[in-house]
Each structure stands twice: as structure tokens, then as C-alpha cells.
Write a protein that holds these residues in place. Structure first.
Motif, short mmCIF file in Angstrom:
data_model
loop_
_atom_site.label_atom_id
_atom_site.label_comp_id
_atom_site.label_asym_id
_atom_site.label_seq_id
_atom_site.Cartn_x
_atom_site.Cartn_y
_atom_site.Cartn_z
N VAL A 32 -45.11 -3.15 -5.49
CA VAL A 32 -44.54 -4.36 -4.89
C VAL A 32 -44.27 -4.08 -3.42
CG1 VAL A 32 -42.65 -6.02 -5.00
CG2 VAL A 32 -43.46 -4.95 -7.09
N PRO A 37 -37.35 -6.50 -2.30
CA PRO A 37 -37.27 -7.72 -1.50
C PRO A 37 -35.91 -8.40 -1.61
CG PRO A 37 -38.45 -8.15 -3.52
CD PRO A 37 -38.17 -6.67 -3.49
N VAL A 43 -43.62 -11.56 -1.52
CA VAL A 43 -43.97 -10.23 -2.02
C VAL A 43 -45.45 -10.19 -2.36
CG1 VAL A 43 -41.69 -9.65 -2.92
CG2 VAL A 43 -43.29 -10.83 -4.39
#
Length: 181
Positions: A32, A37, A43
Motif C-alpha cells: 500500500v 494513509p 492509495v
């Protein structure tokens, strides 16, 4: 369009090399970017260990399921983390072919400490609308659908027939007796 695909694949490969790998079960790996995030962030997902060329990644953390595409073994896609999400760990389920890869994504608080520093832009999710009559046009390559050699030859023949008909009609009119010009 080919150079865009190459650029996208190269970017995903570079980012994947620099990104820590998230937890994954069932023998596959899930990367990721960014690794942790904040709510509202975009993402990029990279999944290896899939047998197909398409798949999807679903999570309660995502605004919409990520559509994954790539070559057999490695798929990539993008999505957005919900802006109203609380920080924490969220499960991610990737399905591709007969393989299901399970992973987790860790969402961290925004720099301001609140889950969402600004209200989300409208709309916050993709609109699921039908393609209608334009769905076919999106799948057709405009260069391949244009007139080819056969159509050009038929067009020239028809133009020639029309020109001959006009010329013959003009000749008949000028040969008529009793005509004064």
C-alpha cells in the motif's frame, strides 16, 4: 496509450520497491502506498501472488472497491480512504481469479489530529451510472472504426458515377433541337 501504460507500470514498480509491505495471508503480498494513509488520502495497491489479470480490493476503509489490473501474478489499482474514517487497522480483501488475499491497512490521523481536517469534495464516491449508448463507443478504437481502403474506393466509384451522370445530362440538354441559348 502504450507509453502511458509503461509509465504507470514503471511508477508502480518503483513505488512498490520503496513501500513497506502490509500484512498478507494466503501466500500473497499486498503493498500500500502510502503505507499508513490518513483519512481522505488516495492509495495505490500492488498485489502479488494472483493468478488472473484482473481483480478487486475491498475494505471498509475505502470509498469504493479498487479495480485491479495487471499481468498474471502482479496486479495494481488505486482507491481513496474514506475521509470520515477513524484511525486504526482495517481489513482488506483482494479477490483475483481463484485466489483470495487478505491484508490490512493502517489508517493514521491527519496532521491536525482530527479524522477529517476539511469537508470532502463532492462527490465522495464514484457515481454508478450506466453507459447507455456510449458504452459501445468507449470500447471502440476510433482509428480502427474510421473509413478504410474499401470505403474510400466505393466512395470514389460513387463520385465517378455521379460525375458521369451529370456530364451525360449536360450533353443531352445541349443536343436538344430547338434550343436557343
Amino acid at each position: 496509450m502504450g507509453s502511458l501504460k509503461v509509465t504507470l507500470c514503471a511508477s508502480v514498480a518503483v513505488l512498490a520497491a520503496l513501500t513497506p509491505t502490509a500484512y498478507a495471508a494466503d501466500g500473497g503480498t499486498v503493498s500500500v502506498t502510502p503505507a499508513s494513509p490518513a483519512p481522505g488520502a488516495d492509495v495505490a495497491l500492488r498485489i502479488s501472488g494472483c493468478s488472473g489479470t484482473t481483480g478487486s480490493a475491498a475494505s471498509d476503509a475505502f470509498v469504493a472497491d479498487a479495480k485491479l489490473v495487471g499481468t498474471a501474478g502482479t496486479l495494481a489499482g488505486e482507491t481513496r480512504v474514506r475521509s470520515s474514517l477513524e484511525p486504526g487497522s482495517y481489513d482488506v480483501k483482494i479477490t483475483c481469479g481463484s485466489v483470495t488475499v487478505k491484508g490490512a491497512i493502517k489508517v493514521v490521523a491527519n496532521e491536525s489530529g482530527s479524522p477529517s481536517a476539511q469537508p470532502p469534495a463532492s462527490p465522495v464516491a464514484p457515481v454508478h451510472a450506466g453507459g447507455g449508448g456510449t458504452a459501445h463507443l468507449a470500447a471502440v478504437d476510433a482509428r480502427a472504426a474510421g473509413p478504410g481502403t474499401a470505403q474510400a474506393v466505393v466512395g470514389l466509384l460513387l463520385a465517378g458515377v455521379a460525375a458521369t451522370a451529370v456530364a451525360l445530362r449536360s450533353v443531352r440538354r445541349s443536343r436538344r433541337p430547338g434550343r436557343t441559348d
